[in-house]
Scaffold this motif. Structure first.
Motif, PDB file in Angstrom:
ATOM      1  N   ASN A 215       0.818  -1.233   0.000  1.00 36.67           N
ATOM      2  CA  ASN A 215       0.000   0.000   0.000  1.00 36.67           C
ATOM      3  C   ASN A 215       0.846   1.276   0.000  1.00 36.67           C
ATOM      4  OD1 ASN A 215      -1.860  -2.041   0.396  1.00 36.67           O
ATOM      5  ND2 ASN A 215      -3.215  -0.758   1.625  1.00 36.67           N
TER       6      ASN A 215
ATOM      7  N   LEU B  48       2.114   4.725  -1.716  1.00 38.60           N
ATOM      8  CA  LEU B  48       1.428   5.694  -2.580  1.00 38.60           C
ATOM      9  C   LEU B  48       2.264   5.875  -3.850  1.00 38.60           C
ATOM     10  CD1 LEU B  48       0.586   8.128   0.326  1.00 38.60           C
ATOM     11  CD2 LEU B  48      -0.960   6.507  -0.752  1.00 38.60           C
TER      12      LEU B  48
ATOM     13  N   ASN C 224      -0.429  14.794  -6.295  1.00 40.60           N
ATOM     14  CA  ASN C 224      -1.283  13.759  -6.872  1.00 40.60           C
ATOM     15  C   ASN C 224      -1.687  14.075  -8.299  1.00 40.60           C
ATOM     16  OD1 ASN C 224      -1.203  12.140  -4.634  1.00 40.60           O
ATOM     17  ND2 ASN C 224      -3.044  12.986  -3.724  1.00 40.60           N
TER      18      ASN C 224
ATOM     19  N   ALA D 121      -0.507  12.231 -11.710  1.00 40.23           N
ATOM     20  CA  ALA D 121      -1.487  11.560 -12.590  1.00 40.23           C
ATOM     21  C   ALA D 121      -1.121  11.738 -14.061  1.00 40.23           C
ATOM     22  CB  ALA D 121      -2.878  12.097 -12.325  1.00 40.23           C
TER      23      ALA D 121
ATOM     24  N   SER E 219     -11.486   8.762 -10.249  1.00 38.89           N
ATOM     25  CA  SER E 219     -10.364   8.861  -9.326  1.00 38.89           C
ATOM     26  C   SER E 219     -10.743   8.253  -7.977  1.00 38.89           C
ATOM     27  CB  SER E 219      -9.988  10.334  -9.196  1.00 38.89           C
ATOM     28  OG  SER E 219      -9.020  10.504  -8.245  1.00 38.89           O
TER      29      SER E 219
ATOM     30  N   ARG F 279     -11.058   4.472  -8.410  1.00 38.48           N
ATOM     31  CA  ARG F 279      -9.761   3.825  -8.655  1.00 38.48           C
ATOM     32  C   ARG F 279      -8.849   3.871  -7.439  1.00 38.48           C
ATOM     33  NH1 ARG F 279      -5.300   4.913 -11.605  1.00 38.48           N
ATOM     34  NH2 ARG F 279      -5.609   7.094 -11.095  1.00 38.48           N
ATOM     35  N   ARG F 280      -9.034   4.933  -6.630  1.00 41.91           N
ATOM     36  CA  ARG F 280      -8.091   5.140  -5.524  1.00 41.91           C
ATOM     37  C   ARG F 280      -8.693   4.774  -4.176  1.00 41.91           C
ATOM     38  NH1 ARG F 280      -6.367  11.121  -6.766  1.00 41.91           N
ATOM     39  NH2 ARG F 280      -5.203  10.926  -4.837  1.00 41.91           N
ATOM     40  N   ARG F 281      -9.643   3.829  -4.162  1.00 41.87           N
ATOM     41  CA  ARG F 281     -10.265   3.433  -2.897  1.00 41.87           C
ATOM     42  C   ARG F 281      -9.216   2.912  -1.928  1.00 41.87           C
ATOM     43  NH1 ARG F 281     -12.354   0.899  -7.065  1.00 41.87           N
ATOM     44  NH2 ARG F 281     -12.077  -1.272  -6.513  1.00 41.87           N
ATOM     45  N   LYS F 282      -8.331   2.074  -2.455  1.00 39.26           N
ATOM     46  CA  LYS F 282      -7.340   1.451  -1.594  1.00 39.26           C
ATOM     47  C   LYS F 282      -6.380   2.505  -1.029  1.00 39.26           C
ATOM     48  CE  LYS F 282      -4.738  -2.767  -1.633  1.00 39.26           C
ATOM     49  NZ  LYS F 282      -4.220  -3.858  -2.442  1.00 39.26           N
ATOM     50  N   GLU F 283      -6.063   3.456  -1.912  1.00 37.63           N
ATOM     51  CA  GLU F 283      -5.186   4.552  -1.463  1.00 37.63           C
ATOM     52  C   GLU F 283      -5.872   5.346  -0.342  1.00 37.63           C
ATOM     53  OE1 GLU F 283      -3.925   7.186  -4.630  1.00 37.63           O
ATOM     54  OE2 GLU F 283      -3.733   8.823  -3.175  1.00 37.63           O
ATOM     55  N   MET F 284      -7.176   5.543  -0.499  1.00 35.61           N
ATOM     56  CA  MET F 284      -7.914   6.269   0.537  1.00 35.61           C
ATOM     57  C   MET F 284      -7.877   5.490   1.847  1.00 35.61           C
ATOM     58  SD  MET F 284     -11.167   8.050  -1.247  1.00 35.61           S
ATOM     59  CE  MET F 284     -11.694   6.858  -2.401  1.00 35.61           C
TER      60      MET F 284
ATOM     61  N   PHE G 182      -9.312  15.498  -2.119  1.00 32.18           N
ATOM     62  CA  PHE G 182      -9.873  15.137  -3.418  1.00 32.18           C
ATOM     63  C   PHE G 182     -10.575  16.327  -4.079  1.00 32.18           C
ATOM     64  CE2 PHE G 182      -9.313  10.645  -4.454  1.00 32.18           C
ATOM     65  CZ  PHE G 182      -8.637  10.232  -3.326  1.00 32.18           C
TER      66      PHE G 182
END
Lengths: 236, 390
Positions: free
Chosen positions: A98, A100, B10, B14, B272, B275-280, B297
């Motif tokens: 995990n 970033l 971020n 991207a 975004s 796609r970025r649930r895990k990052e959240m 965000f």
């Protein structure tokens, strides 16, 4: 906080609704962990290891019972207080690292310190110290995409320990690593546990990890089956 | 400062996705400013041309004059008050006598308005000096639209028939001494300009007029019986109402442009977040609060607009300056637009327009960026870490 334990769970139950029925993920869990422990929650998939780890990490709360972590009752914490607890006192290591992706190794490790508003010079010192601990000081400017699995997990360890937490929770930390990297990672964590007195709790079913544990709590179907403490030094 | 720093990192990280959005949004910025500038320029131009050629600095109308009812013209004339005559002598005003007539261009019957004006006048930008002639024939000046609709051209003769003040029919030949190219249809369509002296003889109403046009900037405001002062606000009312209708039509274009740009931002944000649930989940595990995540965000979305404004400024500034100086050519067909349009419109880009558009796009982008992020408020860290959105 009671000095005799860092974590205390009392009659924890976690129930998930599954359509018309329910799934009992944890059932009457009563455990205590002292400071400096190097313990593992072991058991097959679905035994409740990760669920218990999430409750201890204030990422989730029990359906019934109480979980006291570093003097705070997890079930009564607001989202903000839970975030504060995680940010200052708990480090997390995940199976899939995990990291970033848009940040460099340095920035990934720096992240928890940014949330703590630590001044830049001190941040830099702490990040470099953490990277030296895991042997990646020379990769500070690399992006996660350019790291191997073992290196990525070491960055995750550095990120977990950079704020000098009381507790590190590691969910299957070696599941995506080969044997050599798994041993390397575990040796690093043993060293951190012994030298920095950081408490480690693992959720794992990897035999390689189990060899390093000083305490092994076996879970099955959400219940504690066995709680073993190894007094002798583990073989490395 | 952590949130702006992370947001910048971020969206910078991207890469192409960010730049595609930024470029699309920057097109909207430039297009909206260009369209609005074009409308501003067009309105300014039309107002100026209409004032120059038609309204001057305001007018006095005979009480019976109704520009929408030609049948009233027989009675819409009167003696010019002394104070106004003084202004006319000082060349600070010009009298116009308006009369209804019938013309027979190439044997066809057509109604027309005769407008008698002093050939020496300089108050209106109408080339009336061509009406100074020693010939006995009535000299007439017409606009290019009138020339086109009647088939008349310079040097042609046309029969005019009218009734004098006593109701007696009379007719004579008029010679087209010039066809003028004008942007103002209201001095052109269906009208023949002839010397006022000649027209007073034709109608048998010496020294009278229908309207008096004051010079630009005139503050003359005396009240007279039988005459009403009409200021520019009154005279331009219809034209400004027309501007409003046209700009509402124009607004649809830029609302559409803005909508398309916002759709791109909304789509990016939804994608975004998905796609970025895990990052959240990771950020929450590291100790970031939900409100900070929402801020992060939302700011990422809003930063697209900031970057777009910068990009738009880089290529838009020289482009718009160039267009503002050279003008924007419009086709002949635009003449039927209902405005006094020239061949080129010179857009006017005011600071208010640029700042207003930038702020509008920034605010709308921020709102559009915020809407999808509300989902984060309900997000459980454990679900996010598993890649689930609740």
């Amino acid at each position: 906080m009671n000095n005799s334990y860092l974590i205390k769970t009392e009659h924890i139950k976690k129930i998930y609704p599954m359509g018309l029925t329910t799934l009992i993920a944890l059932d009457d869990i009563n455990l205590t962990f002292k400071k400096g422990e190097f313990a593992g929650l072991v058991g097959p998939s679905g035994s409740g290891k990760t669920t218990l780890l999430n409750i201890i990490g204030a990422l989730d709360s029990p359906s019934e019972g109480s979980a006291e972590v570093l003097g705070k009752k997890v079930e009564t914490l607001s989202h903000r207080s839970a975030a504060h607890l995680r940010n200052w006192y708990i480090g997390f290591i995940f199976q899939t690292f995990n990291l970033l992706p848009v940040y460099t190794v340095f920035e990934n490790v720096e992240f928890p310190l940014l949330l703590q508003n630590i001044p830049s010079p001190k941040r830099k010192k702490l990040v470099m110290e953490a990277l030296e601990w895991v042997g990646l000081a020379d990769r500070a400017n690399s992006k996660p995409a350019h790291l191997s699995g073992g290196e990525s997990q070491r960055v995750a360890i550095a990120r977990a320990i950079v704020k000098k937490p009381e507790l590190v929770l590691a969910d299957e930390p070696t599941a995506n690593l080969d044997a050599e990297n798994s041993h390397h990672i575990m040796r690093t964590m043993v060293q951190l546990n012994e030298e920095l007195k950081i408490t480690f709790i693992f959720a794992t079913h990897d035999e390689k990890v189990m060899r390093y544990l000083k305490r092994k709590i076996s879970l099955n179907d959400g219940k504690v089956e066995k709680d073993e403490i190894f007094e002798l030094e583990v073989k490395k | 400062m952590i949130i702006p720093r992370l947001a910048f990192k971020n969206i910078y990280g991207a890469g192409l996705r960010t730049w595609l959005n930024v470029i699309a949004l920057s097109f909207s910025f430039v297009a909206i400013i260009f369209l609005q500038g074009l409308y501003n320029g067009m309105n300014n131009q039309v107002e100026k041309a209409t004032i120059d050629a038609l309204y001057g600095g305001g007018q006095y109308w005979h009480n019976n004059y109704d520009p929408y009812d030609p049948l009233t013209l027989d009675n819409a004339h009167g003696e010019i008050p002394a104070a106004l005559q003084k202004l006319i002598k000082e060349k600070k005003a010009v009298p116009i006598l308006i009369w209804q007539a019938t013309i027979y261009p190439h044997g066809r019957f057509q109604n027309a308005l005769l407008k008698g004006i002093t050939p020496e006048q300089t108050i209106l930008s109408i080339p009336t000096s061509v009406l100074k002639t020693d010939e006995e024939t009535i000299p007439a000046l017409i606009g290019s639209r009138m020339a086109k609709s009647t088939g008349l051209k310079k040097g042609d003769y046309v029969t005019i028939r009218w009734r004098d003040v006593n109701g007696t029919f009379d007719a004579d030949e008029a010679k087209i001494v010039e066809t003028m190219k004008t942007n103002v249809p209201d001095i052109d369509n269906g009208q023949l300009w002839i010397p006022i002296k000649k027209m007073r003889q034709m109608t048998a109403i010496p020294d009278e007029a229908t309207i008096i046009v004051l010079e630009k900037g005139s503050q003359f405001n005396e009240k007279f019986d039988n005459w009403k002062r009409k200021n520019l606000n009154f005279l331009m009312k219809d034209l400004r109402a027309l501007f409003l209708t046209k700009s509402i039509g124009g607004s649809i274009f830029y609302i559409l442009l803005l909508f398309l740009a916002m759709l791109a931002i909304f789509d990016t944000q939804v994608l975004s977040i998905f796609r970025r649930r895990k990052e959240m989940g990771t950020l929450m595990a590291l100790g970031m609060t939900r409100s900070k995540l929402i801020q992060l965000f939302t700011l990422e979305g809003a930063m697209h607009a900031i970057l777009a404004a910068v990009v738009a400024a880089i290529y838009g500034t020289p482009l718009l300056i160039y267009i503002a100086s050279t003008g924007y050519g419009i086709p002949e067909v635009a003449d039927s637009y209902g405005f006094a349009l020239g061949n080129r419109i010179f857009p006017v880009f005011t600071a208010g327009l640029i700042i207003g558009t930038t702020l509008l796009v920034l605010i709308v982008t921020t709102i559009v960026s915020y809407l999808p992020t509300r989902k984060i408020a309900k997000l459980k860290p454990t679900d996010a870490l598993r890649g689930k959105l609740t």
